[in-house]
Scaffold this motif. Structure first.
Motif, PDB file in Angstrom:
ATOM      1  N   GLN A   3       0.841  -1.195   0.000  1.00  0.00           N
ATOM      2  CA  GLN A   3       0.000   0.000   0.000  1.00  0.00           C
ATOM      3  C   GLN A   3       0.872   1.239   0.000  1.00  0.00           C
ATOM      4  O   GLN A   3       1.881   1.300   0.720  1.00  0.00           O
ATOM      5  CB  GLN A   3      -0.920   0.003   1.212  1.00  0.00           C
ATOM      6  N   LEU A   4       0.475   2.209  -0.803  1.00  0.00           N
ATOM      7  CA  LEU A   4       1.178   3.489  -0.897  1.00  0.00           C
ATOM      8  C   LEU A   4       0.182   4.588  -0.563  1.00  0.00           C
ATOM      9  O   LEU A   4      -0.902   4.636  -1.147  1.00  0.00           O
ATOM     10  CB  LEU A   4       1.731   3.702  -2.305  1.00  0.00           C
ATOM     11  N   VAL A   5       0.559   5.461   0.353  1.00  0.00           N
ATOM     12  CA  VAL A   5      -0.339   6.533   0.776  1.00  0.00           C
ATOM     13  C   VAL A   5       0.367   7.861   0.606  1.00  0.00           C
ATOM     14  O   VAL A   5       1.360   8.140   1.302  1.00  0.00           O
ATOM     15  CB  VAL A   5      -0.795   6.347   2.232  1.00  0.00           C
ATOM     16  N   GLU A   6      -0.161   8.673  -0.328  1.00  0.00           N
ATOM     17  CA  GLU A   6       0.419   9.990  -0.565  1.00  0.00           C
ATOM     18  C   GLU A   6      -0.210  11.036   0.341  1.00  0.00           C
ATOM     19  O   GLU A   6      -1.376  10.903   0.746  1.00  0.00           O
ATOM     20  CB  GLU A   6       0.210  10.437  -2.021  1.00  0.00           C
ATOM     21  N   SER A   7       0.540  12.070   0.628  1.00  0.00           N
ATOM     22  CA  SER A   7       0.031  13.210   1.375  1.00  0.00           C
ATOM     23  C   SER A   7       0.834  14.447   0.988  1.00  0.00           C
ATOM     24  O   SER A   7       1.891  14.333   0.355  1.00  0.00           O
ATOM     25  CB  SER A   7       0.117  12.973   2.883  1.00  0.00           C
ATOM     26  N   GLY A   8       0.306  15.611   1.354  1.00  0.00           N
ATOM     27  CA  GLY A   8       1.048  16.848   1.136  1.00  0.00           C
ATOM     28  C   GLY A   8       0.562  17.704  -0.014  1.00  0.00           C
ATOM     29  O   GLY A   8       1.078  18.811  -0.229  1.00  0.00           O
ATOM     30  N   GLY A   9      -0.419  17.217  -0.771  1.00  0.00           N
ATOM     31  CA  GLY A   9      -0.940  18.026  -1.856  1.00  0.00           C
ATOM     32  C   GLY A   9      -1.751  19.205  -1.333  1.00  0.00           C
ATOM     33  O   GLY A   9      -2.023  19.315  -0.137  1.00  0.00           O
ATOM     34  N   GLY A  10      -2.131  20.094  -2.248  1.00  0.00           N
ATOM     35  CA  GLY A  10      -2.928  21.242  -1.838  1.00  0.00           C
ATOM     36  C   GLY A  10      -2.912  22.333  -2.878  1.00  0.00           C
ATOM     37  O   GLY A  10      -2.503  22.118  -4.024  1.00  0.00           O
ATOM     38  N   LEU A  11      -3.357  23.505  -2.457  1.00  0.00           N
ATOM     39  CA  LEU A  11      -3.423  24.677  -3.315  1.00  0.00           C
ATOM     40  C   LEU A  11      -2.285  25.622  -2.952  1.00  0.00           C
ATOM     41  O   LEU A  11      -2.079  25.931  -1.767  1.00  0.00           O
ATOM     42  CB  LEU A  11      -4.769  25.379  -3.128  1.00  0.00           C
ATOM     43  N   VAL A  12      -1.550  26.076  -3.962  1.00  0.00           N
ATOM     44  CA  VAL A  12      -0.417  26.972  -3.730  1.00  0.00           C
ATOM     45  C   VAL A  12      -0.356  27.971  -4.877  1.00  0.00           C
ATOM     46  O   VAL A  12      -0.783  27.671  -5.996  1.00  0.00           O
ATOM     47  CB  VAL A  12       0.895  26.161  -3.611  1.00  0.00           C
ATOM     48  N   GLN A  13       0.163  29.145  -4.598  1.00  0.00           N
ATOM     49  CA  GLN A  13       0.333  30.146  -5.648  1.00  0.00           C
ATOM     50  C   GLN A  13       1.570  29.840  -6.478  1.00  0.00           C
ATOM     51  O   GLN A  13       2.515  29.192  -6.005  1.00  0.00           O
ATOM     52  CB  GLN A  13       0.458  31.530  -5.025  1.00  0.00           C
ATOM     53  N   ALA A  14       1.550  30.307  -7.700  1.00  0.00           N
ATOM     54  CA  ALA A  14       2.708  30.148  -8.573  1.00  0.00           C
ATOM     55  C   ALA A  14       3.951  30.708  -7.897  1.00  0.00           C
ATOM     56  O   ALA A  14       3.897  31.771  -7.268  1.00  0.00           O
ATOM     57  CB  ALA A  14       2.468  30.842  -9.902  1.00  0.00           C
ATOM     58  N   GLY A  15       5.038  29.961  -8.007  1.00  0.00           N
ATOM     59  CA  GLY A  15       6.281  30.330  -7.345  1.00  0.00           C
ATOM     60  C   GLY A  15       6.443  29.715  -5.974  1.00  0.00           C
ATOM     61  O   GLY A  15       7.535  29.781  -5.396  1.00  0.00           O
ATOM     62  N   GLY A  16       5.393  29.138  -5.461  1.00  0.00           N
ATOM     63  CA  GLY A  16       5.434  28.532  -4.137  1.00  0.00           C
ATOM     64  C   GLY A  16       5.996  27.130  -4.151  1.00  0.00           C
ATOM     65  O   GLY A  16       6.466  26.632  -5.184  1.00  0.00           O
TER      66      GLY A  16
END
Length: 129
Positions: A3-16
């Motif tokens: 099993q592989l569980v990803e995390s850490g995604g989200g919304l960010v502004q360009a350059g971030g």
């Protein structure tokens, strides 16, 4: 079964920046090659980055070279993708993938989806302009 569980995604502004993590349940993680791929609606899943089982070899798509860094911590069974200088075109669902004890053939096909037998559920990354 791995099993592989990803995390850490989200919304960010360009350059971030964002850092994705992928926790793996594999008992052979230190012998497994790992990769990150991404997909946008209507397009094929594309290679982003890959890392060998020791961490000694890393590979990147031209579109992310110099901005993204893949790394792994074998003690934590985790692979990371540090994403800097993000652009709107980086917006996608990012998938972690594992190639279980692939051997040296992986160095030839690290960018191919069929080199990886296990996939995570994906994490959304959205970069606003």
């Amino acid at each position: 079964q791995v099993q592989l569980v990803e995390s850490g995604g989200g919304l960010v502004q360009a350059g971030g920046s964002l850092r994705l993590s992928c926790a793996a349940s594999s008992r052979t993680f230190s012998s497994d090659a790992m990769g990150w791929f991404r997909q946008t609606p209507g397009k094929d899943r594309e290679f982003v980055a890959a890392i060998s089982w020791s961490g000694g070899s890393t590979y990147y798509a031209d579109s992310v070279k110099g901005r993204f860094t893949i790394s792994r911590d074998n003690a934590k069974n985790t692979v990371y993708l540090q994403m800097n200088s993000l652009k709107p075109e980086d917006t996608a669902v990012y998938y972690c993938a594992a190639a279980i004890r692939p051997g040296n053939r992986w160095f030839i096909g690290y960018f191919r989806r069929d080199e990886y037998g296990y996939w995570g559920q994906g994490t959304q990354v959205t970069v606003s302009s």
